[in-house]
Design a protein around this motif. Structure first.
Motif, PDB file in Angstrom:
ATOM      1  N   ASP A 135      -0.102  -2.332  13.074  1.00  0.00           N
ATOM      2  CA  ASP A 135      -1.520  -2.664  12.975  1.00  0.00           C
ATOM      3  C   ASP A 135      -1.857  -3.171  11.574  1.00  0.00           C
ATOM      4  O   ASP A 135      -1.408  -2.599  10.571  1.00  0.00           O
ATOM      5  CB  ASP A 135      -2.326  -1.407  13.299  1.00  0.00           C
ATOM      6  CG  ASP A 135      -3.814  -1.617  13.157  1.00  0.00           C
ATOM      7  OD1 ASP A 135      -4.389  -2.349  13.967  1.00  0.00           O
ATOM      8  OD2 ASP A 135      -4.398  -1.046  12.213  1.00  0.00           O
ATOM      9  N   LEU A 136      -2.656  -4.230  11.502  1.00  0.00           N
ATOM     10  CA  LEU A 136      -2.978  -4.819  10.202  1.00  0.00           C
ATOM     11  C   LEU A 136      -3.791  -3.872   9.322  1.00  0.00           C
ATOM     12  O   LEU A 136      -3.679  -3.908   8.098  1.00  0.00           O
ATOM     13  CB  LEU A 136      -3.724  -6.139  10.379  1.00  0.00           C
ATOM     14  CG  LEU A 136      -2.864  -7.354  10.737  1.00  0.00           C
ATOM     15  CD1 LEU A 136      -3.738  -8.553  11.068  1.00  0.00           C
ATOM     16  CD2 LEU A 136      -1.906  -7.688   9.598  1.00  0.00           C
ATOM     17  N   LYS A 137      -4.603  -3.026   9.931  1.00  0.00           N
ATOM     18  CA  LYS A 137      -5.356  -2.051   9.134  1.00  0.00           C
ATOM     19  C   LYS A 137      -4.399  -1.089   8.439  1.00  0.00           C
ATOM     20  O   LYS A 137      -4.500  -0.852   7.233  1.00  0.00           O
ATOM     21  CB  LYS A 137      -6.336  -1.301  10.024  1.00  0.00           C
ATOM     22  CG  LYS A 137      -7.116  -0.203   9.306  1.00  0.00           C
ATOM     23  CD  LYS A 137      -8.061   0.481  10.270  1.00  0.00           C
ATOM     24  CE  LYS A 137      -8.603   1.776   9.694  1.00  0.00           C
ATOM     25  NZ  LYS A 137      -9.481   2.476  10.665  1.00  0.00           N
ATOM     26  N   ALA A 138      -3.447  -0.529   9.178  1.00  0.00           N
ATOM     27  CA  ALA A 138      -2.459   0.357   8.566  1.00  0.00           C
ATOM     28  C   ALA A 138      -1.619  -0.387   7.542  1.00  0.00           C
ATOM     29  O   ALA A 138      -1.232   0.172   6.505  1.00  0.00           O
ATOM     30  CB  ALA A 138      -1.562   0.969   9.642  1.00  0.00           C
ATOM     31  N   ALA A 139      -1.357  -1.663   7.806  1.00  0.00           N
ATOM     32  CA  ALA A 139      -0.456  -2.438   6.947  1.00  0.00           C
ATOM     33  C   ALA A 139      -1.020  -2.683   5.558  1.00  0.00           C
ATOM     34  O   ALA A 139      -0.254  -2.986   4.633  1.00  0.00           O
ATOM     35  CB  ALA A 139      -0.116  -3.768   7.618  1.00  0.00           C
ATOM     36  N   CYS A 140      -2.332  -2.538   5.364  1.00  0.00           N
ATOM     37  CA  CYS A 140      -2.855  -2.714   4.001  1.00  0.00           C
ATOM     38  C   CYS A 140      -2.425  -1.565   3.095  1.00  0.00           C
ATOM     39  O   CYS A 140      -2.652  -1.609   1.881  1.00  0.00           O
ATOM     40  CB  CYS A 140      -4.373  -2.898   4.002  1.00  0.00           C
ATOM     41  SG  CYS A 140      -5.340  -1.393   4.276  1.00  0.00           S
ATOM     42  N   GLN A 141      -1.763  -0.556   3.670  1.00  0.00           N
ATOM     43  CA  GLN A 141      -1.240   0.553   2.874  1.00  0.00           C
ATOM     44  C   GLN A 141       0.235   0.391   2.530  1.00  0.00           C
ATOM     45  O   GLN A 141       0.849   1.302   1.951  1.00  0.00           O
ATOM     46  CB  GLN A 141      -1.465   1.869   3.607  1.00  0.00           C
ATOM     47  CG  GLN A 141      -2.931   2.228   3.757  1.00  0.00           C
ATOM     48  CD  GLN A 141      -3.656   2.244   2.426  1.00  0.00           C
ATOM     49  OE1 GLN A 141      -3.534   3.186   1.646  1.00  0.00           O
ATOM     50  NE2 GLN A 141      -4.406   1.186   2.137  1.00  0.00           N
ATOM     51  N   VAL A 142       0.824  -0.759   2.840  1.00  0.00           N
ATOM     52  CA  VAL A 142       2.231  -0.990   2.484  1.00  0.00           C
ATOM     53  C   VAL A 142       2.425  -0.907   0.977  1.00  0.00           C
ATOM     54  O   VAL A 142       3.357  -0.245   0.488  1.00  0.00           O
ATOM     55  CB  VAL A 142       2.721  -2.349   3.026  1.00  0.00           C
ATOM     56  CG1 VAL A 142       4.068  -2.726   2.397  1.00  0.00           C
ATOM     57  CG2 VAL A 142       2.856  -2.303   4.545  1.00  0.00           C
ATOM     58  N   GLU A 143       1.572  -1.584   0.210  1.00  0.00           N
ATOM     59  CA  GLU A 143       1.761  -1.594  -1.250  1.00  0.00           C
ATOM     60  C   GLU A 143       1.652  -0.199  -1.861  1.00  0.00           C
ATOM     61  O   GLU A 143       2.558   0.228  -2.596  1.00  0.00           O
ATOM     62  CB  GLU A 143       0.773  -2.561  -1.909  1.00  0.00           C
ATOM     63  CG  GLU A 143       1.095  -2.876  -3.366  1.00  0.00           C
ATOM     64  CD  GLU A 143       0.562  -1.863  -4.374  1.00  0.00           C
ATOM     65  OE1 GLU A 143       1.015  -1.849  -5.532  1.00  0.00           O
ATOM     66  OE2 GLU A 143      -0.327  -1.045  -3.991  1.00  0.00           O
TER      67      GLU A 143
END
Length: 338
Positions: A135-143
């Motif tokens: 999910d793109l929302k969760a993916a903003c936490q990759v960094e």
């Protein structure tokens, strides 16, 4: 396009800017989500390092590539995130394998426009593809997850270690989870904000405390089972660094992760020598984006505990105010730009 701009200390504006054109070797990304980090708040307040005004903040993001200039055309349409550190690849730090210390470093969201905008350009070699299922929302936490994974690796955390985390903001909560992934037990989390303590408890911390400065050591000494092998300091306050060296076991390890360039304080560093401690600073994601993506895609990280408040870019003033005041259960505010 709409873009949030910091153009002076404590001065943020929503501006209408031209969609940037990617230079050769760059991609143009349509931003989906961007979360606000403590470093963004320090940048807003004008107490940071290596930044320029005016600048579009934002470095914890996800989005979709819409254009590529002279590079991998297969990226067009891909869901992506990316590394904020744009290094020169030529200076001595780069040649030593430490691009985050590059003599000519550009950082997205600090001295080069970042992701608090509808579109952003980024060098293709800084881009990481995301799995379709993530999910793109969760993916903003990759960094920030990459930052946490790098920090626990730097601290040598492994199976059976007892770990204390000082500061349970976004990075602190990720440090907890990253340590657990390596087989450690998070015995103690210290955090002054009530709601953040609750998040830490939900994520499995054995003991959660709001101990005032100077009280944490007494608490740990009264309960030997809490004495940590490793302390991860995520707040950046000198008093918390002092606490870390006081509570960790003799011969233990300390990872310094959070930092505040405006904070100074008197310390008693003799504990570090008398206890023969290993202290190591950890800066940036450390090249762990691929690992962070894999871990997030596996479902091993709870991002719902992190992303507490959603805002549209038009509501930037409310987002900044809430994040700065750390109230109403805020752990990490984020912008939905989709």
């Amino acid at each position: 396009m709409k873009a949030l701009v910091f153009d002076a200390p404590e001065r943020a504006l929503l501006r209408d800017k031209d969609v940037p054109e990617p230079a050769r070797g760059e991609a143009l990304v349509k931003i989906a989500y961007n979360s606000l980090c403590g470093s963004d708040l320090s940048l807003y307040r004008g107490v940071w390092h290596g930044f320029t005004y005016p600048v579009v903040p934002g470095h914890e993001w996800s989005g979709t590539v819409v254009e590529v200039n002279g590079a991998d055309e297969s990226l067009r349409g891909a869901k992506v995130t990316g590394d904020l550190t744009v290094s020169c690849s030529r200076c001595a730090p780069c040649e030593r394998g430490t691009p985050v210390l590059c003599d000519n470093l550009q950082e997205l969201g600090f001295n080069r426009d970042g992701a608090c905008a509808e579109y952003m350009t980024i060098p293709v070699h800084n881009v990481y593809r995301l799995p379709d299922a993530l999910d793109l929302k969760a993916a903003c936490q990759v960094e920030p997850l990459a930052v946490a994974l790098h920090a626990v690796a730097n601290a040598g955390i492994g199976e059976g270690d007892k770990v204390a985390v000082l500061g349970a903001g976004g990075i602190g909560l990720l440090l907890m989870q990253a340590a657990a992934l390596r087989g450690a037990t998070v015995t103690t989390v210290s955090e002054p904000v009530t709601e953040r303590r609750e998040r830490a408890r939900e994520l499995g911390a054995r003991t959660v405390t709001s101990a005032a400065p100077g009280e944490l050591a007494a608490l740990v000494e009264s309960r030997p089972e809490l004495v940590p092998d490793v302390v991860l300091e995520a707040s950046g306050y000198p008093v918390a660094v002092q606490e870390a060296i006081e509570v960790v076991r003799p011969g233990g390890r300390i990872g310094l992760v959070g930092y505040r360039v405006e904070e100074t304080g008197v310390m008693a560093p003799h504990h570090a020598t008398v206890k023969a401690l290993s202290i190591r600073g950890s800066l940036g994601p450390g090249g762990r984006f691929a690992e962070a993506i894999e871990v997030l895609a596996s479902g091993a990280i709870n991002t719902d505990a992190l992303l507490s408040h959603e805002f549209g870019l038009d509501d930037y003033a409310d987002a900044l105010d809430l994040a700065l005041r750390r109230t109403n259960g805020n752990t990490r505010s984020y912008f939905n730009l989709g």
